[in-house]
Scaffold this motif. Structure first.
Motif, PDB file in Angstrom:
ATOM      1  N   GLN A 196       0.615  -1.604  -0.279  1.00 44.41           N
ATOM      2  CA  GLN A 196       0.291  -0.311  -0.405  1.00 44.41           C
ATOM      3  C   GLN A 196       1.384   1.292   0.137  1.00 44.41           C
ATOM      4  O   GLN A 196       2.116   1.202   0.095  1.00 44.41           O
ATOM      5  CB  GLN A 196      -1.279  -0.099   1.540  1.00 44.41           C
ATOM      6  CG  GLN A 196      -1.675  -0.808   1.519  1.00 44.41           C
ATOM      7  CD  GLN A 196      -2.879  -1.787   0.117  1.00 44.41           C
ATOM      8  OE1 GLN A 196      -3.519  -0.754  -0.452  1.00 44.41           O
ATOM      9  NE2 GLN A 196      -2.957  -2.497   0.205  1.00 44.41           N
ATOM     10  N   TYR A 197       0.657   2.556  -0.174  1.00 42.93           N
ATOM     11  CA  TYR A 197       0.659   3.326  -0.313  1.00 42.93           C
ATOM     12  C   TYR A 197       0.668   4.037   1.257  1.00 42.93           C
ATOM     13  O   TYR A 197      -0.735   3.929   1.752  1.00 42.93           O
ATOM     14  CB  TYR A 197       0.736   4.590  -1.332  1.00 42.93           C
ATOM     15  CG  TYR A 197       0.976   4.712  -2.491  1.00 42.93           C
ATOM     16  CD1 TYR A 197       2.860   4.671  -2.783  1.00 42.93           C
ATOM     17  CD2 TYR A 197       0.083   3.293  -3.579  1.00 42.93           C
ATOM     18  CE1 TYR A 197       3.267   4.393  -4.035  1.00 42.93           C
ATOM     19  CE2 TYR A 197       0.997   3.731  -5.118  1.00 42.93           C
ATOM     20  CZ  TYR A 197       1.931   4.103  -5.151  1.00 42.93           C
ATOM     21  OH  TYR A 197       2.799   4.047  -6.528  1.00 42.93           O
ATOM     22  N   THR A 198       0.959   5.227   1.399  1.00 38.49           N
ATOM     23  CA  THR A 198       1.270   5.659   3.229  1.00 38.49           C
ATOM     24  C   THR A 198       1.063   7.406   3.149  1.00 38.49           C
ATOM     25  O   THR A 198       1.898   7.489   2.205  1.00 38.49           O
ATOM     26  CB  THR A 198       1.990   4.946   4.053  1.00 38.49           C
ATOM     27  OG1 THR A 198       1.749   5.237   5.612  1.00 38.49           O
ATOM     28  CG2 THR A 198       3.607   5.301   3.728  1.00 38.49           C
ATOM     29  N   SER A 199       0.782   7.848   3.555  1.00 38.64           N
ATOM     30  CA  SER A 199       0.715   9.759   3.984  1.00 38.64           C
ATOM     31  C   SER A 199       1.915   9.980   4.765  1.00 38.64           C
ATOM     32  O   SER A 199       1.822   8.890   5.397  1.00 38.64           O
ATOM     33  CB  SER A 199      -0.875   9.848   4.855  1.00 38.64           C
ATOM     34  OG  SER A 199      -0.510   9.677   5.323  1.00 38.64           O
ATOM     35  N   LEU A 200       2.131  10.995   5.211  1.00 37.32           N
ATOM     36  CA  LEU A 200       3.597  11.636   5.392  1.00 37.32           C
ATOM     37  C   LEU A 200       2.646  11.592   7.377  1.00 37.32           C
ATOM     38  O   LEU A 200       3.469  11.011   7.947  1.00 37.32           O
ATOM     39  CB  LEU A 200       3.781  13.285   5.073  1.00 37.32           C
ATOM     40  CG  LEU A 200       4.559  13.737   5.744  1.00 37.32           C
ATOM     41  CD1 LEU A 200       5.917  12.769   5.511  1.00 37.32           C
ATOM     42  CD2 LEU A 200       5.037  14.687   5.792  1.00 37.32           C
ATOM     43  N   ALA A 201       2.031  11.812   7.529  1.00 33.26           N
ATOM     44  CA  ALA A 201       0.909  12.201   9.415  1.00 33.26           C
ATOM     45  C   ALA A 201       0.807  10.295   9.475  1.00 33.26           C
ATOM     46  O   ALA A 201       1.511  10.041  10.634  1.00 33.26           O
ATOM     47  CB  ALA A 201      -0.743  12.778   8.616  1.00 33.26           C
ATOM     48  N   TYR A 203       3.881   8.113   8.653  1.00 25.22           N
ATOM     49  CA  TYR A 203       5.040   7.723   8.716  1.00 25.22           C
ATOM     50  C   TYR A 203       4.700   8.560   9.738  1.00 25.22           C
ATOM     51  O   TYR A 203       5.539   8.020  10.739  1.00 25.22           O
ATOM     52  CB  TYR A 203       5.463   8.480   7.715  1.00 25.22           C
ATOM     53  CG  TYR A 203       6.501   7.805   8.144  1.00 25.22           C
ATOM     54  CD1 TYR A 203       7.789   7.487   6.760  1.00 25.22           C
ATOM     55  CD2 TYR A 203       7.457   9.322   8.875  1.00 25.22           C
ATOM     56  CE1 TYR A 203       9.649   6.947   7.399  1.00 25.22           C
ATOM     57  CE2 TYR A 203       8.636   9.105   8.760  1.00 25.22           C
ATOM     58  CZ  TYR A 203      10.091   8.520   7.919  1.00 25.22           C
ATOM     59  OH  TYR A 203      10.684   8.338   8.194  1.00 25.22           O
ATOM     60  N   VAL A 204       4.916   9.603  10.369  1.00 19.99           N
ATOM     61  CA  VAL A 204       5.237  10.639  11.909  1.00 19.99           C
ATOM     62  C   VAL A 204       4.866   9.681  12.773  1.00 19.99           C
ATOM     63  O   VAL A 204       4.990   9.188  13.939  1.00 19.99           O
ATOM     64  CB  VAL A 204       4.510  12.133  11.395  1.00 19.99           C
ATOM     65  CG1 VAL A 204       4.950  12.608  12.988  1.00 19.99           C
ATOM     66  CG2 VAL A 204       5.519  12.953  10.344  1.00 19.99           C
ATOM     67  N   GLY A 205       3.485   9.048  12.586  1.00 18.88           N
ATOM     68  CA  GLY A 205       2.407   8.656  13.848  1.00 18.88           C
ATOM     69  C   GLY A 205       3.184   7.072  14.183  1.00 18.88           C
ATOM     70  O   GLY A 205       3.119   6.938  15.424  1.00 18.88           O
ATOM     71  N   ASN A 210      11.325  10.366  19.837  1.00 16.77           N
ATOM     72  CA  ASN A 210      13.036  10.801  19.959  1.00 16.77           C
ATOM     73  C   ASN A 210      12.761  11.174  17.800  1.00 16.77           C
ATOM     74  O   ASN A 210      14.387  12.211  18.125  1.00 16.77           O
ATOM     75  CB  ASN A 210      14.137  10.598  20.631  1.00 16.77           C
ATOM     76  CG  ASN A 210      13.297  10.962  22.228  1.00 16.77           C
ATOM     77  OD1 ASN A 210      12.613  11.446  22.566  1.00 16.77           O
ATOM     78  ND2 ASN A 210      13.894  10.355  22.904  1.00 16.77           N
ATOM     79  N   GLN A 211      12.302  10.403  17.266  1.00 19.89           N
ATOM     80  CA  GLN A 211      13.305  10.788  16.123  1.00 19.89           C
ATOM     81  C   GLN A 211      12.642  11.819  15.206  1.00 19.89           C
ATOM     82  O   GLN A 211      11.475  12.490  15.454  1.00 19.89           O
ATOM     83  CB  GLN A 211      12.845   9.208  14.980  1.00 19.89           C
ATOM     84  CG  GLN A 211      13.200   9.804  13.825  1.00 19.89           C
ATOM     85  CD  GLN A 211      11.922   8.329  12.656  1.00 19.89           C
ATOM     86  OE1 GLN A 211      11.327   6.985  13.487  1.00 19.89           O
ATOM     87  NE2 GLN A 211      12.589   8.188  11.200  1.00 19.89           N
ATOM     88  N   THR A 212      13.718  13.147  14.890  1.00 17.73           N
ATOM     89  CA  THR A 212      13.444  14.088  14.342  1.00 17.73           C
ATOM     90  C   THR A 212      13.339  13.626  12.788  1.00 17.73           C
ATOM     91  O   THR A 212      13.519  14.988  12.396  1.00 17.73           O
ATOM     92  CB  THR A 212      14.277  15.210  14.448  1.00 17.73           C
ATOM     93  OG1 THR A 212      15.633  15.068  14.717  1.00 17.73           O
ATOM     94  CG2 THR A 212      13.689  15.274  16.554  1.00 17.73           C
ATOM     95  N   PRO A 262      -1.478  17.802  11.787  1.00 19.96           N
ATOM     96  CA  PRO A 262      -2.062  18.286  12.534  1.00 19.96           C
ATOM     97  C   PRO A 262      -0.957  18.465  13.643  1.00 19.96           C
ATOM     98  O   PRO A 262      -1.196  19.327  14.558  1.00 19.96           O
ATOM     99  CB  PRO A 262      -3.332  18.063  13.000  1.00 19.96           C
ATOM    100  CG  PRO A 262      -3.277  17.131  13.236  1.00 19.96           C
ATOM    101  CD  PRO A 262      -2.422  16.217  12.060  1.00 19.96           C
ATOM    102  N   LEU A 263       0.306  18.577  13.365  1.00 16.92           N
ATOM    103  CA  LEU A 263       0.316  18.369  14.419  1.00 16.92           C
ATOM    104  C   LEU A 263       1.650  19.688  14.886  1.00 16.92           C
ATOM    105  O   LEU A 263       1.975  20.218  15.936  1.00 16.92           O
ATOM    106  CB  LEU A 263       1.910  17.442  14.460  1.00 16.92           C
ATOM    107  CG  LEU A 263       1.453  15.839  14.718  1.00 16.92           C
ATOM    108  CD1 LEU A 263       2.196  15.019  14.154  1.00 16.92           C
ATOM    109  CD2 LEU A 263       1.047  15.418  15.733  1.00 16.92           C
ATOM    110  N   SER A 264       1.830  20.343  13.641  1.00 17.74           N
ATOM    111  CA  SER A 264       2.774  21.870  13.292  1.00 17.74           C
ATOM    112  C   SER A 264       4.337  21.934  13.978  1.00 17.74           C
ATOM    113  O   SER A 264       4.855  21.949  14.904  1.00 17.74           O
ATOM    114  CB  SER A 264       2.013  22.856  14.500  1.00 17.74           C
ATOM    115  OG  SER A 264       0.512  23.100  13.705  1.00 17.74           O
ATOM    116  N   THR A 265       4.851  19.958  13.585  1.00 19.02           N
ATOM    117  CA  THR A 265       5.687  20.039  13.580  1.00 19.02           C
ATOM    118  C   THR A 265       7.164  19.804  12.967  1.00 19.02           C
ATOM    119  O   THR A 265       6.259  19.549  12.330  1.00 19.02           O
ATOM    120  CB  THR A 265       6.229  18.658  14.864  1.00 19.02           C
ATOM    121  OG1 THR A 265       5.129  18.338  16.099  1.00 19.02           O
ATOM    122  CG2 THR A 265       7.213  18.370  14.925  1.00 19.02           C
TER     123      THR A 265
END
Length: 277
Positions: A196-201, A203-205, A210-212, A262-265
């Motif tokens: 499947q494809y995945t979204s950036l959000a 991925y971040v989840g 502590n991964q930046t 919506p994390l604004s990070t």
């Protein structure tokens, strides 16, 4: 005398949205733009203030035929410009940026002169206001479709991405102001997304504590990217790596930061060309 009926369609954009039902929007779309599909989304709105105009915009469900041969085909007249309900032209390319060439719709201005031409329109401050509002409404429609994303290849957003994802990629390059929002609408393959494809959000989840950094590799395709030697150490550390197959995504690296809603990070985007030390 015997009269021939030349035009049955009524200008729905002059009505309040509550006066028009869904089937009437669909019929207007099909008859006005000679389309056979049912639009994936539509937006009916008005802007009042220093600049006044009404508009109805549609996101096609399938790629318009003329764009299947050339994604920026000049014969694709997506936006019809009216002034005070008088049709002016459907060749004003500056009403929408070219990465929104696939959008279909009507714009009816109360302020432009009836003899408006390309030169007058380009010099008018009203054009900038109209353009920004139309782009905002388009992004809102894309986000509404994305909200229904069920992650399957048969889903509504998967079909939208398959048809129009290449335009959003161009938007990332050509519209820096919308880069972060467009990046959130993009879909990618990753080392943890399976087929499947995945979204950036998403991925971040799934990022490690502590991964930046957002890791990514490039390749000619999923199989080539999956065999990249730089993945060995990252997989051992259980880091997820995104694979980008389109050069336009490199625009995300200028600067190498991306803000995720919506994390604004903000996260650093790290292009992996060598194995991790």
């Amino acid at each position: 005398p015997i009269y021939d009926t030349l035009w049955l369609q009524w200008p729905i954009w002059v009505c309040s949205p509550c006066q028009v039902n869904e089937s009437e929007y669909f019929e207007f779309y099909k008859s006005t733009f000679k389309a056979y599909d049912t639009p994936a989304s539509f937006s009916h709105f008005a802007l009042e203030g220093q600049v006044q105009f009404r508009s109805v915009l549609f996101v096609p469900a399938t790629l318009p035929f003329e764009l299947s041969r050339n994604m920026f085909d000049e014969s694709s007249h997506g936006i019809k410009l009216y002034v005070k309900r008088v049709f002016i032209n459907d060749r004003f390319e500056d009403l929408l940026p070219r990465w929104l060439t696939f959008i279909r719709g009507v714009v009816d201005s109360e302020d432009l002169p009836l003899n408006v031409g390309r030169e007058i329109l380009q010099k008018s401050r009203m054009l900038s206001i109209i353009n920004k509002r139309l782009v905002r409404k388009c992004l809102d429609m894309f986000n509404e479709i994305a909200a229904k994303d069920d992650g399957t290849p048969e889903g509504e957003y998967a079909k939208f991405w398959s048809n129009f994802g290449k335009y959003l990629k161009v938007g990332i390059v050509e519209e820096p102001d919308y880069k972060d929002e467009l990046a959130g609408l993009c879909r990618f393959w990753s080392t943890k997304s399976g087929d499947q494809y995945t979204s950036l959000a998403d991925y971040v989840g799934r990022m490690q504590a502590n991964q930046t950094q957002i890791f990514y590799v490039t390749g000619d395709g999923k199989q080539a990217a999956a065999m990249s030697p730089v993945l060995e150490k990252l997989r051992a550390l259980d880091y997820e790596v995104r694979a980008w197959f389109c050069p336009s995504f490199l625009a995300l690296l200028s600067p190498p930061l991306i803000r995720v809603a919506p994390l604004s990070t903000s996260y650093q985007v790290l292009y992996m060309t060598e194995p991790l030390d």
